[in-house]
Design a protein around this motif. Sequence first.
Motif, PDB file in Angstrom:
ATOM      1  N   ALA A   1       0.881  -1.185   0.000  1.00 28.06           N
ATOM      2  CA  ALA A   1       0.000   0.000   0.000  1.00 28.06           C
ATOM      3  C   ALA A   1       0.911   1.225   0.000  1.00 28.06           C
ATOM      4  CB  ALA A   1      -0.943  -0.055   1.187  1.00 28.06           C
ATOM      5  N   GLY A   2       1.060   1.908   1.131  1.00 26.29           N
ATOM      6  CA  GLY A   2       1.953   3.066   1.190  1.00 26.29           C
ATOM      7  C   GLY A   2       3.417   2.670   1.328  1.00 26.29           C
ATOM      8  N   GLY A   3       3.651   1.446   1.755  1.00 31.25           N
ATOM      9  CA  GLY A   3       5.022   0.938   1.874  1.00 31.25           C
ATOM     10  C   GLY A   3       5.769   1.416   3.103  1.00 31.25           C
ATOM     11  N   HIS A   4       5.092   2.145   4.002  1.00 35.39           N
ATOM     12  CA  HIS A   4       5.847   2.740   5.105  1.00 35.39           C
ATOM     13  C   HIS A   4       6.024   1.837   6.323  1.00 35.39           C
ATOM     14  CE1 HIS A   4       6.804   6.180   2.915  1.00 35.39           C
ATOM     15  NE2 HIS A   4       7.171   6.883   3.962  1.00 35.39           N
TER      16      HIS A   4
ATOM     17  N   HIS B   1      -2.565  11.463   6.130  1.00 36.99           N
ATOM     18  CA  HIS B   1      -2.715  12.902   5.879  1.00 36.99           C
ATOM     19  C   HIS B   1      -4.155  13.227   5.482  1.00 36.99           C
ATOM     20  CE1 HIS B   1      -1.939  16.944   4.388  1.00 36.99           C
ATOM     21  NE2 HIS B   1      -2.560  16.607   3.281  1.00 36.99           N
TER      22      HIS B   1
ATOM     23  N   ASP C   1       5.584  11.771  10.885  1.00 41.90           N
ATOM     24  CA  ASP C   1       5.820  13.139  10.454  1.00 41.90           C
ATOM     25  C   ASP C   1       5.048  13.359   9.155  1.00 41.90           C
ATOM     26  OD1 ASP C   1       7.408  12.101   8.260  1.00 41.90           O
ATOM     27  OD2 ASP C   1       8.954  11.682   9.730  1.00 41.90           O
ATOM     28  N   PRO C   2       5.042  14.602   8.621  1.00 38.98           N
ATOM     29  CA  PRO C   2       4.215  14.831   7.425  1.00 38.98           C
ATOM     30  C   PRO C   2       4.561  13.877   6.269  1.00 38.98           C
ATOM     31  CG  PRO C   2       4.982  16.923   8.302  1.00 38.98           C
ATOM     32  CD  PRO C   2       5.642  15.852   9.119  1.00 38.98           C
ATOM     33  N   GLN C   3       5.843  13.606   6.059  1.00 39.84           N
ATOM     34  CA  GLN C   3       6.227  12.738   4.946  1.00 39.84           C
ATOM     35  C   GLN C   3       5.622  11.349   5.115  1.00 39.84           C
ATOM     36  OE1 GLN C   3       8.296  14.911   6.595  1.00 39.84           O
ATOM     37  NE2 GLN C   3      10.210  15.255   5.489  1.00 39.84           N
ATOM     38  N   VAL C   4       5.656  10.827   6.338  1.00 38.32           N
ATOM     39  CA  VAL C   4       5.076   9.502   6.614  1.00 38.32           C
ATOM     40  C   VAL C   4       3.561   9.549   6.391  1.00 38.32           C
ATOM     41  CG1 VAL C   4       4.614   7.822   8.462  1.00 38.32           C
ATOM     42  CG2 VAL C   4       6.900   8.840   8.234  1.00 38.32           C
TER      43      VAL C   4
ATOM     44  N   HIS D   1       1.903  11.418   4.425  1.00 38.45           N
ATOM     45  CA  HIS D   1       1.536  11.538   3.012  1.00 38.45           C
ATOM     46  C   HIS D   1       1.503  10.185   2.318  1.00 38.45           C
ATOM     47  CE1 HIS D   1       2.995  15.985   3.042  1.00 38.45           C
ATOM     48  NE2 HIS D   1       1.690  15.925   3.172  1.00 38.45           N
ATOM     49  N   ARG D   2       2.234   9.195   2.829  1.00 36.01           N
ATOM     50  CA  ARG D   2       2.321   7.897   2.152  1.00 36.01           C
ATOM     51  C   ARG D   2       1.547   6.800   2.871  1.00 36.01           C
ATOM     52  NH1 ARG D   2       3.276   7.560  -2.748  1.00 36.01           N
ATOM     53  NH2 ARG D   2       4.323   5.564  -2.652  1.00 36.01           N
TER      54      ARG D   2
END
Lengths: 160, 281
Positions: B32-35, B79, B103-106, B108-109
């Motif tokens: 999915a987001g891969g995070h 997000h 954080d915002p970067q995380v 977003h994904r």
Amino acid sequence: MTRISLSVNGVQHEADVEPRTLLAYFLRERLGLTGTHIGCDTSSCGACTVLLNGQSVKSCTALAVQADGARVTTVEGLAEDGDWHPIQQAFHEHHGLQCGFCTPGMLMASVGILSENPDPTDQEIRHALEGNLCRCTGYQNIVNAVLAAAEDMRSSAAAS
Amino acid sequence: MIPAPFEYERATSVAHALELMAQGGEDARLLAGGHSLLPLMRLRLARPTLLVDIGGLDDLKYVSGNGDAIEIGALTTHHEIADSHELGEACPLLTTTAAQIGDPQVRHRGTIGGSVAHADPASDLPTALLAMDAEFVIEAVGGSRSVAAADFFEGPFMSALGDGEILTSIRVPVSGASGVYRKFNRRAQDWAIVGVAALIGTDGGAISSAAIGLTNMGGTPLRAEAVEASLVGVSGADEVAAAAAQVADIGMPPGDEQASAEYRLHLASVLIRRAVGDVLT
Ligand SMILES: Cc1cc2nc3c(=O)[nH]c(=O)nc-3n(C[C@H](O)[C@H](O)[C@H](O)COP(=O)(O)OP(=O)(O)OC[C@H]3O[C@@H](n4cnc5c(N)ncnc54)[C@H](O)[C@@H]3O)c2cc1C
Ligand code: FES
Ligand code: FES
């Protein structure tokens, strides 16, 4: 190999990539865009931050194949016709960097913050830069630079 | 740190993804987001032979409500949840929880579906969803079913999802109660050492209903049932603190290099007191 097609800093690229290629490595090694730094490789430091369809992401934690069809902006894409982006100008004027290693990621994360919140407070900036580590500056001048860029960008938006 | 080689397929629909997963066998994984997955693959703690990328399935990215319940597509990012006006009105517990992830970067994904499916006991959204009595809609080759959050999480990184099944959406009842998520960590951006999700209904200044979820206090997200029972009818700070201390009723939480079991219990009772206090003030 998987074929991908993506726009990087406004230039369309087609490439065959191994699926395991991380976006950060694709940008640096295939396209030669070494402004995107790799600091930790564990998704913590934010040095690799780029914009993917306008949103900040850590390019060490995305596969190049996941950027198929997307619009990527790296630090090399910030300046226009030789004129610095307001965030670059503000980091320069407010001494928002020392060694400069974190700077490309800080700039891209900051552009992301200002696109979502054009008038952030000091605290909001600190909170939104949580994913970007700087070992040199102590962050104060980075926050000052983002505040200054925000003001600059708001007044140019109002003027145009 | 580059992942080990794998085959990659991009799914064009849920049915296509189910088919690819069935062909890929037990070493196939959804992406999915891969995070959560990519960090594990880079450390080679995960070595799937096939990744089925569902990230392009835009029809699994939505928030839709009918007044009594809200449904959230599995690929909705943290997000998008934090930013959703509709969710902020209907389920404030969910938006405030999503806003505190990474954080915002995380944000977003990372996706809500990935966070639930991964079933990491330190994850924030599963706790909030457990406190809200959410239901998870799961598609398999043979058809679809729905599993209550209370039955879904089975252990650390273990859930009711079977091999090749896809979580497609999450249904949350709209209760009108106020929601607060409080997490404690040592450094910005870190995962919760302990997190508390509080969903509190009030009537004339006193608590009329209470659901308390706990993050990282066991192998799965937990409900602090004794605290919930003690909170009903309460209005004063001292009574709230006494109810919060009942969290010890869940038994001993895990101890690790970040926090001993005793310290975790202490944190949980303080965070419950503060979260409920936020609602009452
Ligand atoms: C630096 C960093 C900090 C973080 N901090 C936090 C934090 O503070 N709190 C927190 O809660 N999380 C945190 N996370 C994790 C983040 O929230 C992840 O996004 C989330 O856990 C997984 O979502 P994903 O979409 O990225 O899933 P993926 O990594 O793509 O997938 C995770 C797993 O779930 C499976 N899966 C994914 N989607 C589905 C689906 N629809 N159906 C069935 N299976 C599926 C995958 O096969 C995989 O096994 C952090 C991550 C990073 C990198
Ligand atoms: S190199 Fe990507 S977060 Fe550090
Ligand atoms: S300026 Fe050196 S790491 Fe930030």
